[in-house]
Design an enzyme around this catalytic site. Sequence first.
Site, PDB file in Angstrom:
ATOM      1  N   GLU A 443       0.901  -1.298  -0.014  1.00 11.86           N
ATOM      2  CA  GLU A 443       0.113  -0.091  -0.187  1.00 11.86           C
ATOM      3  C   GLU A 443       0.823   1.231   0.078  1.00 11.86           C
ATOM      4  O   GLU A 443       1.555   1.413   0.637  1.00 11.86           O
ATOM      5  CB  GLU A 443      -0.957  -0.128   1.293  1.00 11.86           C
ATOM      6  CG  GLU A 443      -1.566   1.277   1.539  1.00 11.86           C
ATOM      7  CD  GLU A 443      -2.102   1.331   2.971  1.00 11.86           C
ATOM      8  OE1 GLU A 443      -2.059   0.383   3.742  1.00 11.86           O
ATOM      9  OE2 GLU A 443      -3.139   2.425   2.967  1.00 11.86           O
ATOM     10  N   ASP A 516      -1.242  -0.775   5.940  1.00 19.76           N
ATOM     11  CA  ASP A 516      -1.013  -0.245   7.319  1.00 19.76           C
ATOM     12  C   ASP A 516      -1.943  -1.277   8.050  1.00 19.76           C
ATOM     13  O   ASP A 516      -2.912  -1.822   7.503  1.00 19.76           O
ATOM     14  CB  ASP A 516      -1.473   1.195   7.372  1.00 19.76           C
ATOM     15  CG  ASP A 516      -0.528   1.657   6.625  1.00 19.76           C
ATOM     16  OD1 ASP A 516       0.795   1.364   6.598  1.00 19.76           O
ATOM     17  OD2 ASP A 516      -0.837   3.056   6.149  1.00 19.76           O
ATOM     18  N   ASP A 518      -4.216   0.184  10.004  1.00 16.92           N
ATOM     19  CA  ASP A 518      -5.353   1.240  10.239  1.00 16.92           C
ATOM     20  C   ASP A 518      -6.499   0.605   9.341  1.00 16.92           C
ATOM     21  O   ASP A 518      -6.435  -0.311   8.601  1.00 16.92           O
ATOM     22  CB  ASP A 518      -5.046   2.672   9.879  1.00 16.92           C
ATOM     23  CG  ASP A 518      -4.526   2.854   8.741  1.00 16.92           C
ATOM     24  OD1 ASP A 518      -4.749   1.822   7.746  1.00 16.92           O
ATOM     25  OD2 ASP A 518      -4.213   3.831   8.457  1.00 16.92           O
ATOM     26  N   ASP A 520      -7.957   2.366   6.927  1.00 16.95           N
ATOM     27  CA  ASP A 520      -7.604   2.043   5.292  1.00 16.95           C
ATOM     28  C   ASP A 520      -6.934   1.115   4.913  1.00 16.95           C
ATOM     29  O   ASP A 520      -7.266   0.629   3.768  1.00 16.95           O
ATOM     30  CB  ASP A 520      -6.910   3.444   4.851  1.00 16.95           C
ATOM     31  CG  ASP A 520      -7.392   4.518   4.620  1.00 16.95           C
ATOM     32  OD1 ASP A 520      -8.785   4.602   4.785  1.00 16.95           O
ATOM     33  OD2 ASP A 520      -7.047   5.853   4.503  1.00 16.95           O
TER      34      ASP A 520
END
Length: 651
Positions: A443, A516, A518, A520
Amino acid sequence: MTDPVKDVNQNGNYDASHIVVLGGLDAVRKRPAMYIGSVSGTGLHHTVYEIVDNSIDEALAGYCNKINVIIGKDNSITVIDNGRGIPTDLHPKFNMSALEVVMTKLHAGGKFDKNTYKVSGGLHGVGLSVVSALSKNLDITVKREGKIYHQKYQCGVPVTKLEIIGECNIKDTGTTIHFWPDDSIFTDTVFDFQILETRLRELAFLNKAIHIILRDERIEADDRDTEGNVKSQEKEYYYEGGIISFVEYLNKSKRAIHPAVLIAKAKDSVDVEVAIQYSDSYNESVYSFVNNINTVEGGSHLVGFKTALTRTLNNYIEKNPSYKEKEKLSSDDVREGLAAVISVKVLEPQFEGQTKTKLGNSEVKGIVDSIVSSVLATYLEENPKTAALIIDKAMLAAKAREAARKARELTRRKNVLEFSTLPGKLADCSETDPKKCEIFIVEGDSAGGSAKQGRKREFQAILPLKGKILNVEKARLAKVITSEQISNIITAIGTSISEEFNIAKLRYHKIIIMADSDVDGSHIRTLMLTLFYRYMKSLIEQGHIYLAQPPLYLIKKGGQKYYCLTDKDKDELLAKIGTDVNIQRYKGLGEMNPEQLWETTMDPDLRTLKKVTIEDAVEADRIFETLMGDEVAPRREFIETHAKEVQNLDI
Ligand code: 0RA
């Protein structure tokens, strides 16, 4: 713990006939995986199914309509049914009670009656004795003929006599089995509510009008989940509509275009039940079962269904003057947006295939074909509006498929002309043996840059992604392949997709999604998994898809560095080394330098990878539908409960 097998022999409490029986169960304890598939979570949950299957058999024979399954505080399981109760009278051949035969004799199964469809005795249907052999304790209580019987077992050996412990109403019958799986055999002894729920719900769909209740006593009444909702302690599954309810459930987060259709008939002692319902989605959710066993590899019943569906719809077009173009629909065309459950009951099923989940009985193909053809043809004649909706949808699918084929041909030609088969963004590895190669799909460009610098270029390739990829759940193939990000992924992996998928062309045996930790990142992981699940499913099935696990924390103390993957890891570490530490929380992969990224997330000797597996296809299908649908809350809940906590992500 002492070995009860030895105890019994030394004490000489039991006669010689036991020794033979014990010999049989000894084999189960020596090689448990031979009998229940594995000694991990899968095998553990299998012990519950084994008992419940016997209760379901009682229900199918018409004597039981309620089954309770309780996960005890101590991780034990109790299965209670209101069937006839296991017979307690003397079994003449073995000189012991019939109950003891069932509990101690391998393959004694439950039933002696050959003329009923048996669930037990199916896939792993090895009988109650196997559960008994693999339980450190097992208590069995039977209510029969106005009496309550009880006996205790340890590791498959009776440790008390079968005793009458009370009386009950003569109409009050049933079997209660309470068991504690042996933790010296199972590597995992913690029962998972969701895993049990999935199978019990499936059984309730497949066998209508049975009340199946699952209760978790490990949960306190005031336990709450991360959103603050009270966790559910007890669920009841009861479907009067049977498999009609099943297809409605499969279509719950889709828009159905007609009421579900039920086809149910028996022929030559094969019981056929089929439910179908089309929705406006592009995916197919077709599940087949034989004697309640999910035939993941399909078989003759599924072939019969598919043939009948395609032929019946084509015949309808042929005969109907309102269709000017007599489009020829393929089997794939008529399954776009189809949810279907095919459930057959067969007296002597032959299971074939790698996982023994493919029905081999060839006579079943013709039986299912003729039943589905005749009932469906009549249905279409009688419901012309629904018929028109289904035919129009299949015709659109046929046109889209043709357009996709042309687009693919065009792309192929373009590639040949430009000589650029591999995407420019790919930093490939130098090794050419795919078995040794891995690709990180990363990503973001900055993390992609660190990964390129930190990697071992001999065997590690990097493909950076910019932002989100297309949500393939909501797009047809023609659109999917025009997306640049997706075509980069497909060309880098090498296998192509859908019907053209070819595993022999796989360029990397490990495909590692690195995003990540998180929200997203979770979304990107899910988008990627959706792509693999819908278009390159074998990659998941054959264990090629992994999730990288970047650490959440870097903790420094006394010249030492520690990386922690989770908050729990961090708390445990701090408890050990003290809280006066320098703690850095990583917000994203981009914050790590190439060296840190290598040592925490990429180095095969130090990293943790999660392998993505498909535990249950029905749930995986629904999960992707939920995840990629419009509802945000269930998506976040799923990602939080599944993506971070478990070792293998079961989708
Ligand atoms: C053997 C024979 C019969 C029933 C059962 C076993 C039986 C087994 C289990 C296991 C869990 N629940 C069960 N319920 C019944 C037939 C009994 C008869 O003929 O009366």
